[in-house]
Design an enzyme around this catalytic site. Structure first.
Site, mmCIF file in Angstrom:
data_model
loop_
_atom_site.group_PDB
_atom_site.id
_atom_site.type_symbol
_atom_site.label_atom_id
_atom_site.label_comp_id
_atom_site.label_asym_id
_atom_site.label_seq_id
_atom_site.Cartn_x
_atom_site.Cartn_y
_atom_site.Cartn_z
ATOM 1 N N TRP A 152 -13.883 1.156 5.356
ATOM 2 C CA TRP A 152 -13.349 2.170 4.446
ATOM 3 C C TRP A 152 -14.317 2.506 3.321
ATOM 4 O O TRP A 152 -14.266 3.568 2.741
ATOM 5 C CB TRP A 152 -12.017 1.684 3.839
ATOM 6 C CG TRP A 152 -10.941 1.603 4.860
ATOM 7 C CD1 TRP A 152 -10.101 2.614 5.252
ATOM 8 C CD2 TRP A 152 -10.596 0.467 5.666
ATOM 9 N NE1 TRP A 152 -9.266 2.169 6.236
ATOM 10 C CE2 TRP A 152 -9.533 0.866 6.507
ATOM 11 C CE3 TRP A 152 -11.069 -0.839 5.745
ATOM 12 C CZ2 TRP A 152 -8.951 0.000 7.429
ATOM 13 C CZ3 TRP A 152 -10.487 -1.701 6.656
ATOM 14 C CH2 TRP A 152 -9.439 -1.284 7.487
ATOM 15 N N HIS A 197 0.901 -1.164 0.000
ATOM 16 C CA HIS A 197 0.000 0.000 0.000
ATOM 17 C C HIS A 197 0.935 1.208 0.000
ATOM 18 O O HIS A 197 1.535 1.533 1.029
ATOM 19 C CB HIS A 197 -0.869 0.028 1.251
ATOM 20 C CG HIS A 197 -2.049 -0.890 1.201
ATOM 21 N ND1 HIS A 197 -1.957 -2.238 1.095
ATOM 22 C CD2 HIS A 197 -3.396 -0.607 1.239
ATOM 23 C CE1 HIS A 197 -3.173 -2.772 1.078
ATOM 24 N NE2 HIS A 197 -4.064 -1.810 1.161
ATOM 25 N N ASP A 246 -10.724 -3.318 -3.629
ATOM 26 C CA ASP A 246 -10.195 -2.960 -2.310
ATOM 27 C C ASP A 246 -11.131 -3.373 -1.175
ATOM 28 O O ASP A 246 -10.745 -4.051 -0.252
ATOM 29 C CB ASP A 246 -9.883 -1.460 -2.241
ATOM 30 C CG ASP A 246 -8.826 -1.135 -1.193
ATOM 31 O OD1 ASP A 246 -8.318 -2.058 -0.529
ATOM 32 O OD2 ASP A 246 -8.485 0.050 -1.034
HETATM 33 FE FE FE2 Z 1 -6.118 -1.937 0.403
#
Ligand code: FE2
Length: 418
Positions: A316, A211, A310
């Site tokens: 998130w 990341h 993702d």
């Molecule tokens: Fe990620």
């Protein structure tokens, strides 16, 4: 088994694909459309596109389906997402992770995915995510290609015993070394973490997926450090930089210099456009940055770039439905890749390029390869992308693993009589 009346990517003709013992044995150009054969297991593609399976190269199965537990991410920032995840982590156990991961894998398979790279958080002294996902990978090995990334969500050097936990995760069997240099306390720690990631990958003979610079800060420049390490250790094809959203904010002159290194290094890129457009730009008023890496420019420089989701319903990102065609559609819009040339090979970003990133072997529709493929509504990349249709069929090793009837629309007379 034969698949008749199939379109193949970048070819205008119709084809018959012959499959024996789970492998492609012959791919024949047809002389016009064929009538249905009488053989039971033959499939009529009806002029639709037969394509290599979709590949999901970046998802967090340990966190999937946990949005709102115990609290919602109200600000929508990446950093509040990390806080909400810290609240959820103590509730993790094997049964919980396994149930959610399996549901998410099933959703992905229903949408044409046959290979997945998942991250598993190592900043948890029990390493329950790594253990559970590695066990699931072994259990599902004949059904799906699953790679597990040892991912230090709270930092490899900033989290207590983070480095030790990372090494333990690799001992358990994680396939890929992860990292998060922009989240380490200082630039020095971030750089040190990148060096350690490469050292660990060499020591354990693993891939790398970092990341990297997932922030709007134009001074976050760990990408050049990662690419340089990959170049000097001659392992670019095994190294991936995920997100690199800071590149959106880099000065153009710096970016021009950077691309020389990126190209020479041969590293891969993963962009997660739905996640990044949502999480980035949160500290801007107006104008707001899109905060998505330079996908169009990377493609034009012949650097390998692919797309991932993702998150699916996690701290998130609280939407997501497992459809990589949706992710691709977002990318084409956000990255302004809507010229005809962009469309012609658009599916590369959720198929071939992702397979290259994951170093998948024997991927693609070729004689001798395992008969793994999907059937898409449309006859080429452009029509599939525009139609945003459903995946009609998914075949693995010559066996149907998912089949869907196309939706029927019944037109009412008021339109047809105009
Ligand atoms: Fe990620």
């Amino acid at each position: 088994m034969q698949i008749i009346n199939a379109r193949l990517r970048q070819k205008p003709e119709l084809f018959t694909l012959h499959i024996e013992n789970g492998h492609f044995t012959k791919i024949e150009k047809q002389d016009g459309t064929l009538a249905d054969t009488s053989l039971n297991d033959d499939i009529n593609a009806d002029g639709n596109l037969v394509c290599a399976p979709f590949v999901e190269p970046h998802i967090h199965l340990d966190a999937a389906l946990t949005a709102g537990e115990p609290e919602w991410n109200q600000s929508g920032t990446l950093f509040e997402g990390i806080e909400r995840w810290s609240q959820r982590k103590p509730m993790l156990n094997e049964a919980d992770i396994r149930k959610r991961a399996l549901s998410t894998i099933e959703l992905l398979v229903q949408n044409g995915v046959q290979a997945i790279r998942t991250h598993a958080d190592t900043t948890d002294p029990t390493l329950i995510g790594v253990r559970t996902l590695c066990a699931l990978r072994d259990e599902l090995k004949d059904k799906i290609d699953l790679q597990v990334v040892a991912f230090p969500q709270d930092g490899m050097l900033s989290y207590p015993s983070g480095l030790k936990l990372m090494e333990e995760a690799l001992e358990i069997g994680a396939d890929v070394v992860g990292g998060i240099p922009h989240f380490e306390y200082t630039r020095e720690l971030g750089e040190k973490s990148v060096k350690l990631i490469i050292e660990l990958a060499k020591k354990y003979d693993r891939l790398v997926d970092v990341h990297c610079d997932e922030i709007d800060d134009p001074n976050s420049r760990f990408l050049e450090f990662l690419a340089c390490e990959a170049l000097f250790h001659d392992m670019g094809d095994k190294v991936t930089a995920s997100h690199t959203t800071a590149m959106h904010s880099y000065d153009n002159a710096y970016c021009s210099k950077l691309f020389r290194l990126l190209k020479n290094s041969g590293i891969n890129f993963i962009s997660c456009p739905t996640e990044s457009i949502h999480l980035q730009g949160r500290f801007d008023t107006y104008p707001k940055r899109r905060g998505v890496t330079r996908v169009k420019e990377l493609r034009e420089a012949n650097i390998n770039v692919c797309l991932g989701q993702d998150s699916i319903f996690d701290p998130w990102y609280s939407l997501g439905n497992g459809k990589l065609l949706r992710t691709l559609d977002f990318a084409m819009h956000i990255c302004q890749m809507m010229g005809y040339k962009d469309y012609e090979s658009a599916l590369d970003m959720i198929t071939d390029n992702s397979a290259k990133t994951m170093c998948l072997e024997n991927y693609g529709i070729k004689i001798g390869n395992p008969a793994n493929f999907i059937l898409l509504e449309g006859f080429d990349d452009y029509s599939v992308l525009r139609k945003q249709g459903e995946v009609l069929l998914s075949v693995r090793h010559g066996e149907i693993i998912m089949q869907r009837q196309p939706a029927q629309v019944i037109s009412k007379p008021w339109i047809s009589t105009i």
